[in-house]
Design a protein around this motif. Structure first.
Motif, PDB file in Angstrom:
ATOM      1  N   ALA A 119      10.413   2.264  -0.598  1.00 44.12           N
ATOM      2  CA  ALA A 119       9.069   2.229  -1.189  1.00 44.12           C
ATOM      3  C   ALA A 119       8.412   3.597  -1.176  1.00 44.12           C
ATOM      4  CB  ALA A 119       8.199   1.225  -0.450  1.00 44.12           C
ATOM      5  N   GLY A 120       9.002   4.531  -0.421  1.00 45.51           N
ATOM      6  CA  GLY A 120       8.451   5.880  -0.414  1.00 45.51           C
ATOM      7  C   GLY A 120       7.926   6.362   0.917  1.00 45.51           C
ATOM      8  N   ALA A 121       8.041   5.527   1.964  1.00 49.16           N
ATOM      9  CA  ALA A 121       7.583   5.974   3.286  1.00 49.16           C
ATOM     10  C   ALA A 121       8.406   7.178   3.741  1.00 49.16           C
ATOM     11  CB  ALA A 121       7.709   4.838   4.295  1.00 49.16           C
ATOM     12  N   ALA A 122       7.736   8.133   4.363  1.00 48.75           N
ATOM     13  CA  ALA A 122       8.437   9.321   4.865  1.00 48.75           C
ATOM     14  C   ALA A 122       8.901   9.127   6.302  1.00 48.75           C
ATOM     15  CB  ALA A 122       7.523  10.541   4.778  1.00 48.75           C
ATOM     16  N   ALA A 169       0.836  -1.213   0.000  1.00 52.74           N
ATOM     17  CA  ALA A 169       0.000   0.000   0.000  1.00 52.74           C
ATOM     18  C   ALA A 169       0.866   1.257   0.000  1.00 52.74           C
ATOM     19  CB  ALA A 169      -0.913  -0.005   1.221  1.00 52.74           C
ATOM     20  N   THR A 170       1.986   1.217   0.708  1.00 54.23           N
ATOM     21  CA  THR A 170       2.903   2.359   0.723  1.00 54.23           C
ATOM     22  C   THR A 170       3.494   2.607  -0.656  1.00 54.23           C
ATOM     23  OG1 THR A 170       3.475   2.008   3.046  1.00 54.23           O
ATOM     24  CG2 THR A 170       5.056   3.247   1.717  1.00 54.23           C
ATOM     25  N   THR A 171       3.897   1.541  -1.321  1.00 50.91           N
ATOM     26  CA  THR A 171       4.443   1.671  -2.678  1.00 50.91           C
ATOM     27  C   THR A 171       3.428   2.302  -3.627  1.00 50.91           C
ATOM     28  OG1 THR A 171       5.854  -0.271  -2.353  1.00 50.91           O
ATOM     29  CG2 THR A 171       5.403   0.392  -4.628  1.00 50.91           C
ATOM     30  N   ARG A 172       2.190   1.799  -3.568  1.00 48.97           N
ATOM     31  CA  ARG A 172       1.154   2.309  -4.482  1.00 48.97           C
ATOM     32  C   ARG A 172       0.775   3.750  -4.151  1.00 48.97           C
ATOM     33  NH1 ARG A 172      -3.305  -2.379  -4.663  1.00 48.97           N
ATOM     34  NH2 ARG A 172      -4.519  -0.614  -5.479  1.00 48.97           N
ATOM     35  N   LEU A 173       0.677   4.063  -2.859  1.00 48.80           N
ATOM     36  CA  LEU A 173       0.335   5.431  -2.464  1.00 48.80           C
ATOM     37  C   LEU A 173       1.422   6.423  -2.890  1.00 48.80           C
ATOM     38  CD1 LEU A 173      -1.264   5.432   1.121  1.00 48.80           C
ATOM     39  CD2 LEU A 173      -2.160   6.455  -0.973  1.00 48.80           C
TER      40      LEU A 173
END
Length: 216
Positions: free
Chosen positions: A98-101, A67-71
């Motif tokens: 994956a893009g998590a901040a 979900a993190t990757t897709r978001l």
């Protein structure tokens, strides 16, 4: 100053209720939605456009990592703060890539979670202090064999990259350098274009390869 708008994603209703009560007791934070799995988290983010999604990893239907990757691809303006019990470097680096901040452990104190939410909402990166050391040690080993482009950065671009590697938010960088947050974003785009550093982990590795994180 407007409130930070949050979507809570966790498959345990009791956990969501506890986090909601705790966060709503903090000034400047508003819970605008809840999700029981990754698919619902993405749907709530599309619908509500929150500032931050607080994301559990172990959820049915669609896990927090996917979900993190897709978001991150679909709604990069919505920041993902992972809240998990996984305290290993493998999960941490995977989610940052994956893009998590941000990445916070569930055993963290309430005020630490609030601090992490505010930091990622302002454009910064937050790593649980209990895991930050592991990330840096792993990055040092990786930097030994990691090759970076040699494009020269301007003085301001280097200052922005150093600050990002140290985990400062866009707002903090702007205040330090006496520039606007929009200008900070412009410098970040130039850094990405010149060096190809697309993830926070790569930026930390680059900073380590230059010895910047060893400086006092």
């Amino acid at each position: 100053m407007s409130a930070v708008r949050i979507v809570l994603a966790d498959d345990h209703e009791v956990v969501r209720a506890g986090m909601k009560a705790m966060l709503e007791a903090s000034r400047g934070i508003e819970i605008v939605g809840e999700a029981r799995n990754g698919e619902e988290a993405i749907a709530r983010a599309r619908e509500l456009k929150p500032d931050v999604v607080v994301m559990d990893l172990s959820m049915p239907v669609l896990g927090g990592a996917e979900a993190t990757t897709r978001l991150s691809r679909e709604l990069p303006e919505v920041k993902v703060l992972v809240l998990t019990s996984f305290d290993d470097r493998g999960h941490l680096t995977r989610l940052l890539d994956a893009g998590a901040a941000g990445y916070v452990l569930k055993r963290a104190a309430a005020d630490e979670l609030v601090r992490a939410i505010r930091m990622v909402a302002e454009g910064g990166t937050y790593v649980d202090p209990g895991l930050a050391g592991n990330l840096l040690r792993g990055s040092r080993r990786a930097s030994d064999s990691f090759t970076f482009p040699s494009a020269a950065l301007s003085e301001r671009e280097e200052a922005v990259l150093r600050a990002i590697a140290w985990g400062q938010s866009n707002k903090e960088i702007a205040a330090t350098l006496e520039i606007s947050t929009k200008t900070v974003e412009t410098y970040k785009a130039r850094i990405t274009e010149k060096l190809g550093l697309r993830t926070r982990t790569e930026m930390v590795r680059y900073a380590l390869s230059r010895g910047w994180l060893a400086e006092s």
